[in-house]
Design a protein around this motif. Structure first.
Motif, PDB file in Angstrom:
ATOM      1  N   SER A 191       0.814  -1.214   0.000  1.00 16.60           N
ATOM      2  CA  SER A 191       0.000   0.000   0.000  1.00 16.60           C
ATOM      3  C   SER A 191       0.851   1.270   0.000  1.00 16.60           C
ATOM      4  N   CYS A 195      -8.384   0.202  12.056  1.00 17.15           N
ATOM      5  CA  CYS A 195      -9.510   0.134  11.131  1.00 17.15           C
ATOM      6  C   CYS A 195     -10.775   0.663  11.791  1.00 17.15           C
ATOM      7  N   THR A 208     -17.228   0.270   8.586  1.00 14.85           N
ATOM      8  CA  THR A 208     -17.828   0.993   7.461  1.00 14.85           C
ATOM      9  C   THR A 208     -19.297   1.275   7.705  1.00 14.85           C
ATOM     10  N   GLU A 230     -14.401   7.161  12.505  1.00 13.05           N
ATOM     11  CA  GLU A 230     -12.967   7.338  12.318  1.00 13.05           C
ATOM     12  C   GLU A 230     -12.372   8.211  13.423  1.00 13.05           C
ATOM     13  N   SER A 256      -5.167   3.444   1.117  1.00 16.62           N
ATOM     14  CA  SER A 256      -6.108   2.703   1.961  1.00 16.62           C
ATOM     15  C   SER A 256      -6.948   1.723   1.146  1.00 16.62           C
ATOM     16  N   LYS A 257      -7.297   2.077  -0.076  1.00 19.98           N
ATOM     17  CA  LYS A 257      -8.075   1.158  -0.902  1.00 19.98           C
ATOM     18  C   LYS A 257      -7.274  -0.097  -1.217  1.00 19.98           C
ATOM     19  N   ASP A 303      -6.983  -2.112   2.036  1.00 20.10           N
ATOM     20  CA  ASP A 303      -8.265  -2.770   2.327  1.00 20.10           C
ATOM     21  C   ASP A 303      -8.432  -4.024   1.483  1.00 20.10           C
ATOM     22  N   LEU A 358     -10.451  -6.214   4.073  1.00 22.14           N
ATOM     23  CA  LEU A 358     -11.133  -5.501   5.141  1.00 22.14           C
ATOM     24  C   LEU A 358     -12.572  -5.147   4.802  1.00 22.14           C
ATOM     25  N   ARG A 359     -12.820  -4.710   3.574  1.00 20.42           N
ATOM     26  CA  ARG A 359     -14.181  -4.283   3.220  1.00 20.42           C
ATOM     27  C   ARG A 359     -15.180  -5.428   3.362  1.00 20.42           C
ATOM     28  N   LEU A 389     -14.954  -3.311   7.361  1.00 18.88           N
ATOM     29  CA  LEU A 389     -13.919  -2.456   7.932  1.00 18.88           C
ATOM     30  C   LEU A 389     -13.194  -1.690   6.838  1.00 18.88           C
ATOM     31  N   THR A 390     -12.538  -0.610   7.231  1.00 19.67           N
ATOM     32  CA  THR A 390     -11.662   0.113   6.319  1.00 19.67           C
ATOM     33  C   THR A 390     -10.470   0.659   7.101  1.00 19.67           C
ATOM     34  N   SER A 391      -9.297   0.625   6.496  1.00 15.36           N
ATOM     35  CA  SER A 391      -8.088   1.103   7.164  1.00 15.36           C
ATOM     36  C   SER A 391      -8.107   2.626   7.260  1.00 15.36           C
TER      37      SER A 391
END
Length: 217
Positions: free
Chosen positions: A63, A85, A88, A140, A169-170, A173, A178-179, A183-185
């Motif tokens: 990343s 994380c 979402t 967040e 981050s995408k 993830d 994660l998604r 979750l999302t970083s």
């Protein structure tokens, strides 16, 4: 414990000694402190991915290698990295789980107290979800409270640390799936011991003077 001295001593580490590893007991204590971080109405809308293996850190570096290459050595050389994380969505299942844990931990003297806590938390969740429409940002912000707890804890245990937003981050993830877990970083935290190349270790700390940052009424 002199927390002022800890705050003055800690700094953002720029290079790590890859040969040094955090003792497991120290890591366990820091993670337990992290688990007890504060959050609005005890919502705890977070999850922490703890990475200590070379393979795991290489996955994280995917990343940063393209657009944030200056951060890749920190990820690879740190003893451990924590990915902070945020959820979402604030799901019913999560709200129910938090309430059930509070009951198990003896937070309620009776059913009325339990209902009051449940209603209060849901009021704030619905406020950010429906009225302010900033539920993701709100979750967040709670995650950053946990980051602050971890930074001061790391200083207390004699660890060096680097909070890091410079990553894709995408991509992260997707790499960690994660998604799919809801979750999302949000931010990463490198932990370990600084190396000889850490130029920031020898620099004085700089903050604006008290008269500019405090107003007393």
């Amino acid at each position: 414990m002199d927390t002022v001295s800890l705050a003055k001593r800690r700094y953002t580490t720029k290079a790590y000694d890859a040969s040094r590893c955090i003792p497991q007991a120290t890591l366990d204590a820091l993670l337990e402190q992290l688990r007890h971080s504060p959050s609005s109405v005890n919502s705890q809308p977070w999850h922490f991915v703890v990475v200590g293996s070379d393979e795991g850190k290489a996955r994280l570096a995917k990343s940063t290698d393209a657009d944030y290459a200056y951060n890749s050595p920190k990820l690879r050389d740190a003893s451990h990295v924590i990915v902070f994380c945020a959820r979402t969505t604030m799901t019913e299942a999560h709200l129910d789980a938090v309430l059930a844990q509070e009951a198990t931990d003896g937070r309620f003297r009776d059913e009325q107290a339990r209902a009051a806590q449940n209603n209060s938390r849901r009021h704030y969740v619905d406020l950010h979800r429906h009225d302010l429409k900033d539920i993701q940002h709100w979750m967040e912000k709670q995650t950053y409270l946990a980051l602050g707890t971890a930074l001061l804890g790391a200083a207390a245990y004699g660890l060096d640390a680097t909070p890091m937003e410079g990553f894709d981050s995408k991509r992260l993830d997707a790499e960690l799936g994660l998604r799919e877990r809801g979750l999302t970083s949000v931010v990463m935290l490198c932990l370990g011991y600084h190396g000889e190349a850490d130029f920031n270790a020898g620099l004085s700390k700089s903050r604006l003077p008290a008269e500019q940052v405090f107003t007393f009424l």
